[in-house]
Design a protein around this motif. Structure first.
Motif, PDB file in Angstrom:
ATOM      1  N   UNK A  39       0.847  -1.182   0.000  1.00 14.68           N
ATOM      2  CA  UNK A  39       0.000   0.000   0.000  1.00 14.68           C
ATOM      3  C   UNK A  39       0.888   1.239   0.000  1.00 14.68           C
ATOM      4  N   UNK A  40       0.823   2.013  -1.076  1.00 13.29           N
ATOM      5  CA  UNK A  40       1.631   3.223  -1.186  1.00 13.29           C
ATOM      6  C   UNK A  40       0.788   4.426  -0.781  1.00 13.29           C
ATOM      7  N   UNK A  41       1.265   5.128   0.241  1.00  7.40           N
ATOM      8  CA  UNK A  41       0.571   6.310   0.745  1.00  7.40           C
ATOM      9  C   UNK A  41       1.114   7.514  -0.010  1.00  7.40           C
ATOM     10  N   UNK A  42       0.279   8.059  -0.889  1.00 12.49           N
ATOM     11  CA  UNK A  42       0.739   9.092  -1.817  1.00 12.49           C
ATOM     12  C   UNK A  42      -0.152  10.322  -1.753  1.00 12.49           C
ATOM     13  N   UNK A  52      -1.224  -7.937   9.098  1.00 11.37           N
ATOM     14  CA  UNK A  52       0.228  -8.142   9.197  1.00 11.37           C
ATOM     15  C   UNK A  52       0.846  -8.454   7.835  1.00 11.37           C
ATOM     16  N   UNK A  53       0.015  -8.775   6.861  1.00 12.92           N
ATOM     17  CA  UNK A  53       0.519  -9.075   5.518  1.00 12.92           C
ATOM     18  C   UNK A  53       0.745  -7.820   4.676  1.00 12.92           C
ATOM     19  N   UNK A  54       0.331  -6.675   5.185  1.00 14.55           N
ATOM     20  CA  UNK A  54       0.480  -5.446   4.440  1.00 14.55           C
ATOM     21  C   UNK A  54       1.868  -4.832   4.651  1.00 14.55           C
ATOM     22  N   UNK A  55       2.430  -4.339   3.562  1.00 12.16           N
ATOM     23  CA  UNK A  55       3.622  -3.501   3.620  1.00 12.16           C
ATOM     24  C   UNK A  55       3.201  -2.102   3.208  1.00 12.16           C
ATOM     25  N   UNK A  56       3.435  -1.122   4.071  1.00 12.68           N
ATOM     26  CA  UNK A  56       3.073   0.259   3.795  1.00 12.68           C
ATOM     27  C   UNK A  56       4.302   1.032   3.335  1.00 12.68           C
ATOM     28  N   UNK A  57       4.143   1.729   2.230  1.00 11.01           N
ATOM     29  CA  UNK A  57       5.226   2.541   1.676  1.00 11.01           C
ATOM     30  C   UNK A  57       4.727   3.979   1.602  1.00 11.01           C
ATOM     31  N   UNK A  61       2.567  -2.464  15.185  1.00  9.99           N
ATOM     32  CA  UNK A  61       3.536  -3.395  14.590  1.00  9.99           C
ATOM     33  C   UNK A  61       3.505  -3.347  13.062  1.00  9.99           C
ATOM     34  N   UNK A  62       3.010  -2.252  12.512  1.00 12.49           N
ATOM     35  CA  UNK A  62       2.904  -2.132  11.053  1.00 12.49           C
ATOM     36  C   UNK A  62       4.283  -2.146  10.405  1.00 12.49           C
ATOM     37  N   UNK A  63       4.364  -2.803   9.266  1.00 18.52           N
ATOM     38  CA  UNK A  63       5.599  -2.832   8.467  1.00 18.52           C
ATOM     39  C   UNK A  63       5.576  -1.625   7.538  1.00 18.52           C
ATOM     40  N   UNK A  64       6.485  -0.677   7.800  1.00 14.84           N
ATOM     41  CA  UNK A  64       6.453   0.603   7.099  1.00 14.84           C
ATOM     42  C   UNK A  64       7.829   0.920   6.527  1.00 14.84           C
ATOM     43  N   UNK A  65       7.827   1.440   5.317  1.00 18.99           N
ATOM     44  CA  UNK A  65       9.038   1.947   4.674  1.00 18.99           C
ATOM     45  C   UNK A  65       8.731   3.338   4.147  1.00 18.99           C
ATOM     46  N   UNK A  66       9.631   4.287   4.428  1.00 16.18           N
ATOM     47  CA  UNK A  66       9.508   5.628   3.854  1.00 16.18           C
ATOM     48  C   UNK A  66      10.388   5.728   2.616  1.00 16.18           C
ATOM     49  N   UNK A  67       9.832   6.288   1.552  1.00 17.58           N
ATOM     50  CA  UNK A  67      10.595   6.500   0.325  1.00 17.58           C
ATOM     51  C   UNK A  67      10.452   7.958  -0.095  1.00 17.58           C
ATOM     52  N   UNK A  99      15.470   7.660  -2.210  1.00 13.68           N
ATOM     53  CA  UNK A  99      16.101   7.105  -1.012  1.00 13.68           C
ATOM     54  C   UNK A  99      15.008   6.527  -0.131  1.00 13.68           C
ATOM     55  N   UNK A 100      15.372   5.532   0.670  1.00 16.51           N
ATOM     56  CA  UNK A 100      14.388   4.907   1.560  1.00 16.51           C
ATOM     57  C   UNK A 100      14.968   4.685   2.938  1.00 16.51           C
ATOM     58  N   UNK A 101      14.070   4.624   3.904  1.00 17.29           N
ATOM     59  CA  UNK A 101      14.387   4.232   5.282  1.00 17.29           C
ATOM     60  C   UNK A 101      13.307   3.276   5.757  1.00 17.29           C
ATOM     61  N   UNK A 102      13.719   2.271   6.512  1.00 20.74           N
ATOM     62  CA  UNK A 102      12.790   1.235   6.957  1.00 20.74           C
ATOM     63  C   UNK A 102      12.396   1.429   8.407  1.00 20.74           C
ATOM     64  N   UNK A 103      11.133   1.117   8.721  1.00 19.41           N
ATOM     65  CA  UNK A 103      10.639   1.163  10.079  1.00 19.41           C
ATOM     66  C   UNK A 103      11.111  -0.016  10.910  1.00 19.41           C
ATOM     67  N   UNK A 104      10.785   0.023  12.180  1.00 19.46           N
ATOM     68  CA  UNK A 104      11.306  -0.977  13.120  1.00 19.46           C
ATOM     69  C   UNK A 104      10.763  -2.373  12.857  1.00 19.46           C
ATOM     70  N   UNK A 105       9.570  -2.484  12.262  1.00 17.35           N
ATOM     71  CA  UNK A 105       8.985  -3.793  12.007  1.00 17.35           C
ATOM     72  C   UNK A 105       9.195  -4.274  10.575  1.00 17.35           C
ATOM     73  N   UNK A 106       9.745  -3.418   9.734  1.00 20.29           N
ATOM     74  CA  UNK A 106      10.006  -3.815   8.350  1.00 20.29           C
ATOM     75  C   UNK A 106      11.132  -4.838   8.312  1.00 20.29           C
ATOM     76  N   UNK A 107      10.995  -5.815   7.453  1.00 16.39           N
ATOM     77  CA  UNK A 107      11.978  -6.885   7.363  1.00 16.39           C
ATOM     78  C   UNK A 107      13.010  -6.609   6.268  1.00 16.39           C
ATOM     79  N   UNK A 108      14.053  -7.419   6.273  1.00 15.91           N
ATOM     80  CA  UNK A 108      15.051  -7.332   5.197  1.00 15.91           C
ATOM     81  C   UNK A 108      14.386  -7.561   3.848  1.00 15.91           C
ATOM     82  N   UNK A 109      13.454  -8.498   3.810  1.00 11.96           N
ATOM     83  CA  UNK A 109      12.734  -8.778   2.566  1.00 11.96           C
ATOM     84  C   UNK A 109      11.899  -7.582   2.115  1.00 11.96           C
ATOM     85  N   UNK A 110      11.316  -6.855   3.079  1.00 13.94           N
ATOM     86  CA  UNK A 110      10.558  -5.654   2.729  1.00 13.94           C
ATOM     87  C   UNK A 110      11.458  -4.616   2.068  1.00 13.94           C
ATOM     88  N   UNK A 111      12.637  -4.422   2.648  1.00 11.53           N
ATOM     89  CA  UNK A 111      13.585  -3.449   2.089  1.00 11.53           C
ATOM     90  C   UNK A 111      14.024  -3.890   0.699  1.00 11.53           C
TER      91      UNK A 111
END
Length: 291
Positions: free
Chosen positions: A89-92, A111-116, A134-140, A154-166
């Motif tokens: 889900x891209x928040x734009x 928990x299956x959602x990745x938020x960007x 516990x949301x998986x979040x990445x900022x881009x 450029x991106x930064x990953x949140x505390x719950x984001x996984x290596x696979x998410x990045x």
């Protein structure tokens, strides 16, 4: 999330991501259908990363929704419906609306959602709190040239984001340009440089063309020459690996035309003006994030 892995590093370009694919189960949602969302969506579709039929969006503007429908994207009636139909889900939306749209989407987030998030200045800690602890979040922080496959992001990953998410987000954006993984405290500087930078370059191209017209060239010829000059110079820096100062020296002959022009730029504070523009935009990004 089931994706084919890509090799990641601090910088990944589209050349390094030629083999990137997303799984057939991947569905991409855009909350917000503005210009940047369109650039990302068109770029990903154009590069074959994901078909338009597996993308959905929602927006308060019927006109923007029609633009997305025009290249095959499905439009949903609510932000919650987009969340329910996607796993990325891209928040734009504009920064002031991020919390509102996440409140709308939150009942459908799992928990299956990745938020960007591509909203300038909205910090990871706030995104995580608004989306669920516990949301998986990445900022881009991308820029609009992703529309032509040449974003600088450029991106930064949140505390719950996984290596696979990045890896996934890096892979997606590397197909439409270059992306760096940085600490979150550097994203404001990224905003000031590459996020706002295309506007500075457009001004430079316009000014070069105006200079050509002042020197007697037809407008269309001047604009074409200015555009190709900027494109070619950027490609020289990118492809040769030489420092811009070295390339500048190579074209600046003693007593010649180029040094006369460079002298005028130095007298006008050209370099300082660009530096100040980057810093001003970065500071504005800090103000927007409340830092």
């Amino acid at each position: 999330m089931d994706v084919l892995r890509v090799t990641t590093s601090n910088t990944v370009s589209n050349r390094a991501a030629m083999g990137f694919e997303v799984a057939e189960s991947t569905r991409l949602g855009f909350i917000g259908a503005g210009q940047m969302a369109e650039a990302i969506a068109r770029g990903l579709v154009g590069k074959g990363v994901i078909p338009a039929q597996r993308i959905t969006t929602s927006d308060v503007s019927p006109g923007r929704c029609k633009v997305f429908e025009g290249f095959g994207v499905s439009v949903k009636s609510s932000n919650a419906d987009v969340a329910a139909d996607s796993n990325i889900l891209i928040i734009a939306v504009k920064p002031q609306y991020v919390r509102v749209v996440l409140d709308d989407a939150r009942p459908k987030l799992t928990k299956n959602h990745l938020l960007v998030s591509i909203a300038a200045g909205i910090q990871l800690k706030d995104l995580e709190a608004w989306a669920g602890g516990d949301a998986r979040v990445v900022r881009v922080m991308p820029n609009t040239p992703c529309l032509v496959g040449e974003t600088a992001a450029a991106l930064s990953a949140g505390s719950s984001a996984t290596k696979e998410d990045v890896e996934l987000v890096t892979g997606m954006f590397s197909t439409i340009g270059k992306i760096h993984v940085v600490n979150e405290n550097l994203l404001n500087a990224v905003t000031g440089l590459s996020g706002s930078g295309p506007a500075y370059v457009y001004l430079a191209i316009e000014a070069l063309a105006d200079g050509g017209v002042r020197a007697g060239l037809p407008r269309d010829v001047a604009l074409s020459l200015a555009t190709q000059t900027v494109y070619g110079a950027a490609k020289m820096v990118n492809d040769t690996g030489k420092h811009p100062a070295q390339l500048k020296d190579e074209v600046t002959s003693p007593g010649g035309t180029t040094i006369a022009g460079v002298h005028e730029l130095e007298k006008a504070g050209f370099r300082a003006a660009l530096m100040n523009a980057v810093v001003a935009a970065a500071r504005r990004s800090e103000e927007m994030s409340g830092q």
